[in-house]
Design an enzyme around this catalytic site. Structure first.
Site, PDB file in Angstrom:
ATOM      1  N   GLY A  66       0.883  -0.940  -0.061  1.00 38.62           N
ATOM      2  CA  GLY A  66       0.120  -0.550  -0.078  1.00 38.62           C
ATOM      3  C   GLY A  66       0.897   1.395   0.321  1.00 38.62           C
ATOM      4  N   CYS A 108       4.942  -6.426   1.506  1.00 39.98           N
ATOM      5  CA  CYS A 108       5.179  -4.603   1.822  1.00 39.98           C
ATOM      6  C   CYS A 108       4.118  -4.002   2.870  1.00 39.98           C
ATOM      7  CB  CYS A 108       4.978  -4.193   0.662  1.00 39.98           C
ATOM      8  SG  CYS A 108       5.743  -3.053   0.461  1.00 39.98           S
ATOM      9  N   TYR A 109       3.056  -3.633   2.409  1.00 33.29           N
ATOM     10  CA  TYR A 109       2.359  -2.959   4.117  1.00 33.29           C
ATOM     11  C   TYR A 109       2.499  -3.941   4.295  1.00 33.29           C
ATOM     12  CZ  TYR A 109      -1.082  -0.234   5.998  1.00 33.29           C
ATOM     13  OH  TYR A 109      -2.478   0.600   6.087  1.00 33.29           O
ATOM     14  N   HIS A 139       8.175  -7.326  -3.439  1.00 35.20           N
ATOM     15  CA  HIS A 139       7.248  -8.023  -4.054  1.00 35.20           C
ATOM     16  C   HIS A 139       7.281  -9.087  -4.587  1.00 35.20           C
ATOM     17  CE1 HIS A 139       4.594  -3.423  -2.871  1.00 35.20           C
ATOM     18  NE2 HIS A 139       5.640  -3.877  -2.625  1.00 35.20           N
ATOM     19  N   GLU A 152       5.072 -10.142  -6.789  1.00 37.34           N
ATOM     20  CA  GLU A 152       4.340 -10.343  -7.320  1.00 37.34           C
ATOM     21  C   GLU A 152       4.865  -9.995  -8.927  1.00 37.34           C
ATOM     22  OE1 GLU A 152       3.870  -8.762  -5.064  1.00 37.34           O
ATOM     23  OE2 GLU A 152       2.401  -7.103  -5.436  1.00 37.34           O
ATOM     24  N   SER A 178      -5.652   3.141 -32.159  1.00 34.68           N
ATOM     25  CA  SER A 178      -4.477   4.443 -31.330  1.00 34.68           C
ATOM     26  C   SER A 178      -3.066   4.109 -32.422  1.00 34.68           C
ATOM     27  CB  SER A 178      -3.869   4.260 -30.172  1.00 34.68           C
ATOM     28  OG  SER A 178      -3.156   2.676 -29.458  1.00 34.68           O
ATOM     29  N   GLY A 179      -3.081   2.676 -32.554  1.00 37.04           N
ATOM     30  CA  GLY A 179      -2.054   1.565 -33.265  1.00 37.04           C
ATOM     31  C   GLY A 179      -1.329   0.936 -32.245  1.00 37.04           C
ATOM     32  N   GLY A 180      -1.793   0.913 -31.154  1.00 36.40           N
ATOM     33  CA  GLY A 180      -0.975  -0.108 -30.664  1.00 36.40           C
ATOM     34  C   GLY A 180      -2.054  -1.426 -30.459  1.00 36.40           C
ATOM     35  N   VAL A 181      -0.569  -2.688 -29.287  1.00 38.33           N
ATOM     36  CA  VAL A 181      -1.074  -3.522 -29.579  1.00 38.33           C
ATOM     37  C   VAL A 181      -2.421  -3.556 -29.234  1.00 38.33           C
ATOM     38  CG1 VAL A 181      -0.390  -4.602 -28.328  1.00 38.33           C
ATOM     39  CG2 VAL A 181      -0.743  -5.825 -29.153  1.00 38.33           C
ATOM     40  N   ASP A 182      -2.506  -3.109 -27.914  1.00 44.50           N
ATOM     41  CA  ASP A 182      -3.938  -2.700 -27.237  1.00 44.50           C
ATOM     42  C   ASP A 182      -5.270  -2.622 -27.783  1.00 44.50           C
ATOM     43  OD1 ASP A 182      -2.610  -3.655 -25.129  1.00 44.50           O
ATOM     44  OD2 ASP A 182      -2.898  -1.453 -23.671  1.00 44.50           O
ATOM     45  N   SER A 183      -5.259  -1.690 -28.610  1.00 42.74           N
ATOM     46  CA  SER A 183      -6.488  -1.297 -29.396  1.00 42.74           C
ATOM     47  C   SER A 183      -6.716  -2.470 -30.335  1.00 42.74           C
ATOM     48  CB  SER A 183      -6.216   0.001 -29.530  1.00 42.74           C
ATOM     49  OG  SER A 183      -5.660   0.509 -30.207  1.00 42.74           O
ATOM     50  N   LYS A 230      -0.141  -6.126 -20.001  1.00 42.61           N
ATOM     51  CA  LYS A 230      -0.030  -6.405 -21.041  1.00 42.61           C
ATOM     52  C   LYS A 230       0.754  -7.770 -21.750  1.00 42.61           C
ATOM     53  CE  LYS A 230       1.135  -3.116 -23.499  1.00 42.61           C
ATOM     54  NZ  LYS A 230       0.121  -1.818 -24.262  1.00 42.61           N
TER      55      LYS A 230
END
Ligand code: XMP
Length: 513
Positions: free
Chosen positions: A58, A84-85, A170, A172, A226-231, A369
């Site tokens: 946190g 951590c926290y 961490h 993770e 947007s031209g990126g892999v996500d969109s 990602k």
């Protein structure tokens, strides 16, 4: 009913990564805000059997007393892992002293002192990633210390009788070498969870298809490309679910993107048989950003213009829904969970206006990602899309110190192209997450052709390595290429000073704004 882990979220940037990593192990988990009283959880019907609890990291100090925590969670005789926290909180509940001490950000070496169930299979010395200021100074009652670093003693503490475990780092994040082994030990061995279905792109596609068919019914969707892999991955997913006449892709030309993006978007839509509207709004972006120097304000203005332009087109297209390829790293940095702090309002999350004239859908919102790339691979998208380097939606605008104007955009665009040309075509390309230029307003002296030069700007070269942008190291593999980058920038542009950014994330972010 399946077994599961409850993750109490104290607001860490990485809480969702815990869920993602557990899901890679086939372990079901559920995230709740850390102030949830145990009785409230117990009195509500759950769809899993609670086998263990994780207390996340946190942003606060446990002494701020900002988050009311129900002590019952650690009295259930169920295994508890504090991270951590969560580690500091757990220790403080058993009377350890927690104090602001030597901070540790990023890479540290962990040394295992004694064998332990939690650290089984972890090398005696291994790399871990930290992000903390407060430290567990004294051992909590009835705990033992099982690992330390050179800066802090109680890096890992355990009470095996009560099955309570605390780790300062961490597990993770992908930069922690044995993170998966530790999570596996905790969930499969200590909590004795029987692994269920692992995350697969096929399962994700099946569930998402069902969900959006029910939500969208027969309505139309416009979506941002947007031209990126996500969109592009989101667009492919939508096209698999819906017919062509229900979908319209929109590419808004902000004036802040690389020159080739518009062609990439055109080719993609042709390949996937998707209708595309290309809309040039660059004059509006430049004019509304005139005189704006505050990065947060810039992000918000950019987000607002994007949405208003999308709204205009959605109205013309008679679309009820607007879809965008937001992923979890955009979301978490915008500070949307109950106790997380806002690192920056990403234009597609924190930059969104409260009221919008369409319903927003974000099919990839919960993914990081690496999972998006797996999905893209499953869709058999071309390799240059699957492995496309990340480029932020607001483009060069967030890589310019101070006011954004066409002259500065042109400079940073030219310098980025040089860096990309060299790095993305080199042997180290597959190791690199992103390579780009940032334009900063720093005066410096130079000498060109025996003449005194007063440089107005400098270029920062940023080349980073990462798996999902949550933790990042600056690239050391890039050293043999830095001279070529610097000499091409000073020869081919008006820039007279080039520096290399040598900070990891944490403590720095990838972009400067
Ligand atoms: P940071 O700088 O936060 O970047 O470590 C993490 C990833 O997110 C991208 N980024 C953005 N993307 N809108 C976006 O669409 C934004 O405002 C924004 N800020 C950062 C960044 O390029 C990196 O890949």
């Amino acid at each position: 009913m399946k077994d599961g882990i409850l993750v109490l979220d104290f607001g860490s940037q990485y809480t969702h990564l815990i869920k993602a990593r557990l899901s890679d192990l086939g372990v079901y988990s559920f995230i709740v805000p850390a102030d949830l009283p145990y009785n409230q959880f117990k009195n509500k019907k759950q769809d899993f059997i609670l086998k263990g609890i994780i207390l996340s990291g946190g942003a606060c100090s446990i002494y701020d007393n900002k988050i009311k925590f129900d002590k019952k969670w650690v009295e259930l005789k169920l295994p508890v892992l504090g991270i951590c926290y969560g580690h500091q909180l757990l220790a403080s509940l058993f009377n350890a002293e927690i104090k602001e001490s030597k901070p540790e950000y990023g890479k540290e070496e962990m040394n295992i002192i004694v064998e332990s169930n939690l650290l089984k299979g972890v090398s005696k010395k291994s790399i871990i990633w930290m992000s903390h200021r407060d430290t567990v100074i004294t051992l909590p009652e009835n705990f033992i210390q099982t690992a330390c670093t050179s800066n802090s003693g109680n890096t890992v503490i355990e009470n095996n009788k009560l099955h309570l475990y605390g780790i300062q780092f961490h597990p993770e994040v992908s930069h922690t070498e044995s993170g998966m082994q530790i999570l596996k030990n905790f969930t499969l061995k200590i909590c004795k969870i029987i692994s269920v279905e692992k995350w697969t792109p096929e399962l994700f596609i099946k569930e998402t298809t069902k969900k959006y068919k029910e939500i969208v019914k027969n309505e139309r969707i416009v979506f941002g490309l947007s031209g990126g892999v996500d969109s592009m991955t989101m667009a492919t997913l939508l096209r698999k679910i819906f017919n062509k006449d229900k979908l319209v892709a929109i590419y808004i030309d902000s004036g802040f993107m690389p020159d080739e993006t518009v062609h990439e978007v055109l080719n993609f839509c042709e390949l996937q048989d998707i209708s595309l509207v290309i809309h040039n709004a660059s004059d509006r972006f430049f004019s509304e950003l005139k005189g704006v120097i505050n990065p947060t304000e810039k992000g918000k203005i950019i987000g607002k213009i994007f949405i208003e332009e999308f709204e205009g087109i959605a109205k013309k297209e008679k679309a009820k829904f607007f879809a965008q390829g937001t992923i979890w790293s955009d979301v978490i940095e915008s500070g949307v969970t109950k106790f997380s702090s806002q690192i920056k309002p990403h234009h597609n999350v924190g930059g969104l206006p409260k009221k919008m004239n369409f319903e927003l859908i974000e099919p990839l919102r919960e993914l990081f990602k690496d999972k998006v790339r797996e999905l893209a691979t499953c869709f058999k998208l071309p390799e240059n899309i699957v492995n496309k380097k990340v480029f932020p939606g607001p483009g060069f605008a967030i890589r310019i110190d101070g006011e954004v104007n066409p002259e500065k955009v042109s400079l940073v665009r030219k310098c980025t192209k040089i860096i990309e040309d060299i790095i993305y075509n080199s042997k180290i390309n597959s190791k690199v997450w992103m390579a780009f230029a940032i334009l900063i307003n720093v005066n410096s002296l130079g000498v060109k052709g025996d003449q005194r030069i007063e440089n107005q700007y400098a270029i920062v070269v940023r080349v980073v390595e990462s798996k999902n942008s949550m933790t990042v190291n600056f690239s050391q593999n890039v050293y043999p290429y830095l001279e070529e980058i610097s000499s091409r920038i000073v020869k081919e542009t008006e820039i007279g000073r080039v520096v290399y950014d040598i900070t990891n994330k944490p403590p720095a972010t990838i972009e400067w704004q």
